[in-house]
Design an enzyme around this catalytic site. Structure first.
Site, PDB file in Angstrom:
ATOM      1  CE  LYS A   1      -0.237  -0.571   4.991  1.00  0.00           C
ATOM      2  NZ  LYS A   1      -1.034  -1.151   6.078  1.00  0.00           N
TER       3      LYS A   1
ATOM      4  NE  ARG B   1      -6.482   0.172  12.134  1.00  0.00           N
ATOM      5  CZ  ARG B   1      -5.311   0.063  11.536  1.00  0.00           C
ATOM      6  NH1 ARG B   1      -4.474   1.097  11.471  1.00  0.00           N
ATOM      7  NH2 ARG B   1      -4.933  -1.080  10.988  1.00  0.00           N
TER       8      ARG B   1
ATOM      9  CE1 TYR C   1      12.668  30.970   4.807  1.00  0.00           C
ATOM     10  CE2 TYR C   1      12.824  28.622   4.334  1.00  0.00           C
ATOM     11  CZ  TYR C   1      12.602  29.921   3.910  1.00  0.00           C
ATOM     12  OH  TYR C   1      12.298  30.166   2.595  1.00  0.00           O
TER      13      TYR C   1
ATOM     14  CG  MET D   1       8.979  23.287  -0.129  1.00  0.00           C
ATOM     15  SD  MET D   1       7.936  24.439  -1.035  1.00  0.00           S
ATOM     16  CE  MET D   1       6.678  24.808   0.158  1.00  0.00           C
TER      17      MET D   1
END
Ligand SMILES: *Cc1c(COP(=O)(O)O)cnc(C)c1O
Length: 361
Positions: free
Chosen positions: A41, A136, A258, A306
């Site tokens: 998956k 779940r 940053y 990023m």
């Protein structure tokens, strides 16, 4: 010659297909005699579902996926073995897709039992999933006998087996309790049973039963705390790497990146590396997260951007623009990076971005 644009950035996830097959063999050793659904998956845990399924098609017995589209693509690619769809149907009309492509649906709630029991065609394959404590997916154990009887008397339904899922593979008593609840179910003796994902394949042989459903360990990674895949004889499949794109010297008191979260206390040489959180490198990784620069252990500095991150190369004199930087791989277990970033290897792998080049060796 002009470069092809799809190859313009050096951020690459290299997939070692021989390691994938090695890990499948290792699973056979750990769970002898069991059949294997390889969990692929989330785009093969970020490794590229097509690449992974092609590499493993002759090494495992079936594949387990979440995405119905991925199941259909896998069937269309020519794979003829079982394909298990872990969340099953989302609405009644999905039965047609399952039957048309010979997919196996996990049936995990009473609504799904109603849908499949309503189906009047031929041979819809299902696995009945029971909740043994994870709370779940899975029908409550108290409904098991009724639901099993309904599925067995539904003319369109072929019941493939009964399964459950473990909540906490690092906790023996939790696993023991779930095993006891699973074994207490009145499952007909000839019916296949499945309980184990990677952690249980590795640590709890009593969970192996007929089908195991390993995901993470196929990719060479351990889900268990305080161990890496190598400790279990597994080989890491992915190397996630990039290159230095610029270098600078900074002086004490100067900050990096940053938010100015890292401030140098001595003169340092800093390399800028292509690869940031938009490529799948975790933004939560703090200064000090391990990387390998030209094969030498080093650490990130400052906040991950990023598209870029900074690493300390004060001690690595060979570094130039173009030097390779490994974010994780055989020499730097992803388990260590995940721990430093406060996440899991599952999360890191499933965040590998579409713009990262996937290559196989
Ligand atoms: C994802 C998944 C697996 C595989 O889990 P790993 O921990 O990656 O081995 C097995 N079973 C189910 C139901 C899953 O959703």
């Amino acid at each position: 010659m002009e470069r092809t644009l799809s190859n313009s950035r050096p951020v690459v996830a290299t997939v070692d297909t021989a390691a994938l097959r090695h890990n499948a063999r290792r699973i056979r050793q750990l769970a002898p005699g069991c059949s294997i659904y390889a969990a692929v998956k989330a785009n093969g845990y970020g490794h590229g579902a097509q690449l992974v399924t092609q590499a493993l098609a002759n090494s495992v017995d079936g594949f387990a996926v979440i995405e119905i589209e991925l199941a259909v693509a896998l069937r269309r690619s020519g794979f003829t073995g079982p394909i298990l769809v872990l969340e099953g149907l989302y609405e009644f009309v999905d039965v047609e897709t399952f039957v048309a492509h010979d997919l196996e649906a996990v049936v995990h709630c009473i609504e799904q039992v109603d849908w499949v029991a309503r189906y009047r065609g031929m041979s819809l394959k299902v696995w009945l999933k029971v909740d043994t404590g994870m709370n779940r997916l899975g029908i409550p154990a108290s409904h098991f006998d009724t639901m099993l009887a309904r599925l067995r008397s539904s003319p369109g339904v072929t019941l493939c087996g009964v399964m459950s899922h473990l909540a906490h593979v690092d906790n023996h008593s939790s696993v023991d309790q779930q095993i006891r609840r699973f074994k207490a179910l009145q499952i007909p003796p000839e019916m296949p049973r499945s309980l184990a994902s990677s952690g249980a394949v590795m640590r709890y042989p009593t969970t192996h039963l007929d089908w195991v459903r390993p995901g993470l360990m196929l990719y060479g990674i351990s889900p268990l705390l305080d161990s890496t895949g190598a400790d279990w004889g597994l080989r890491p499949v992915m190397t996630f790497a990039s290159r230095v794109i610029s270098l600078r010297e900074i002086m004490p008191g100067e900050s990096i990146g940053y938010g100015e979260t890292f401030v140098a206390v001595r003169p340092m040489r800093v390399a800028n590396v292509a690869g940031g959180y938009a490529d799948g490198y975790p933004q939560s990784a703090p200064s000090g997260t391990p990387v390998l620069v030209d094969g030498v252990p080093s650490r990130t500095l400052g906040r991950v951007s990023m598209d870029k991150l900074c690493v300390d190369v004060s001690h690595i004199l060979t570094v130039k623009v173009g030097t390779e930087v490994i974010f994780w791989g055989a020499q730097l277990p992803i388990e260590r990076v995940a721990k430093a970033a406060g996440g899991s290897p599952y999360e890191l792998l499933s965040h590998i971005a579409g713009r990262v080049r996937l290559e196989s060796v």
